[in-house]
Scaffold this active site. Sequence first.
Site, PDB file in Angstrom:
ATOM      1  N   ARG A 128      57.089  38.953  -2.214  1.00  0.00           N
ATOM      2  CA  ARG A 128      56.064  39.921  -2.588  1.00  0.00           C
ATOM      3  C   ARG A 128      54.800  39.623  -1.802  1.00  0.00           C
ATOM      4  NH1 ARG A 128      60.060  41.754  -3.824  1.00  0.00           N
ATOM      5  NH2 ARG A 128      60.916  42.185  -5.893  1.00  0.00           N
ATOM      6  N   GLU A 152      50.329  47.112   1.840  1.00  0.00           N
ATOM      7  CA  GLU A 152      51.345  47.936   2.516  1.00  0.00           C
ATOM      8  C   GLU A 152      51.186  49.392   2.075  1.00  0.00           C
ATOM      9  OE1 GLU A 152      55.396  46.744   1.992  1.00  0.00           O
ATOM     10  OE2 GLU A 152      54.996  44.643   2.445  1.00  0.00           O
ATOM     11  N   HIS A 161      58.720  44.789   5.970  1.00  0.00           N
ATOM     12  CA  HIS A 161      59.331  44.806   4.632  1.00  0.00           C
ATOM     13  C   HIS A 161      60.787  45.291   4.698  1.00  0.00           C
ATOM     14  CE1 HIS A 161      58.287  45.303   0.079  1.00  0.00           C
ATOM     15  NE2 HIS A 161      59.498  44.793   0.250  1.00  0.00           N
TER      16      HIS A 161
END
Length: 386
Positions: free
Chosen positions: A206, A235, A252
């Site tokens: 995370r 993000e 990601h």
Amino acid sequence: MQIIADENMPYVREWFAPYGDVRTLPGRSLTAAMVREADVLLVRSVTKVDQHLLQGSRVRFVGSATSGIEHVDSEYLKSHGIAFASAPGCNATAVAEYVISCLYALDGVLENLLAGGSVGILGLGNVGARLSKRLQALGIRCIGYDPFIGENRELLLCDFDTVLDADVICCHTPLTSVGAYSTWHLFDEKKLLHLREGAVLINAGRGAVVDNAALLSVLRQRDDLRVVLDVWEREPDIDLELLQAVTLATPHIAGYSWDGKVAGTRQILAAYCDFFQLPLPTLDLPVNLQISKPVLRVAENLSGTALLRSALQSIYDVRADDSKMRDTLLSCAGLSCAGEPVASNFDALRKQYPIRREVAAQTIENWSMLSVENKNLLRRLGFSDQ
């Protein structure tokens, strides 16, 4: 039944079509107006599912084809009688293999680990446990910290500070901001400055577990640290200075294997059928939609680490994702990047991500020609003779 689904869920149309009218849309741009008439909402991590999105809708079931649920306001769903299901562990193997690819890609790291170095794993859930098992099979010493699990005989459990002193530190915790074990900005400037000399920090969990502003400050002070980031604060509008400062950067996608995505869709389908008390459909796909198993030929003249590195990087080499991300985002000037903002290009890298298969999905065509020793090595990495 009206079903709204993220367009990046593999086979969501085919598998949910027997139950209703399926409409697929970009997950990042879903609005309350789009879901107002939906009975079912199927998402991935880019969709914030909360009161703002669902108020006034007739949604009765929300499924997230992801292992993490930080993007979902579970309390709001519960208080409004909306059922929720996620897909824990669906991409755990993909993330573990991503981390191992990083270890093989960073000069000297794997050799140091095999010579007695250690990998410290923070968070021993689906990903952390799978990663530790794979690394230990390769002969790499692992230590772990997770205050929410009991004794694990397969892993040397220790305290947080001991993990911070490992040669390689991997973050696989959920993101929490309350309680005694909050993980928000777990890695602040003080902790980052105290990492051992030459340490490697990998965050494929995370983004906000690592304070990105503090990380950039520390990297300006310490050129001995190597950092791999797959997840970022803010993000998709990430910090381009930090992108330039880290050793390896990806958008990601650590868990973005095709196999993991399909598993996520399958898990949500099962939960959906269970909630509505419906029979599971057959999951057979038309030939034109089936993804064939990739065929790999390994080098018969290699052995040991060289063999494993060659085999792994022929399947997935994290450096290719790093290069593409830098080429795409660092061409940005001012507020735009090839006519689009940084955020849009970050999302495009994820949306247009090529099919990536996991190690177990590979067929080694010259398996019978390999030595017994090399076969055993490949099995430790997750290959099989199927």
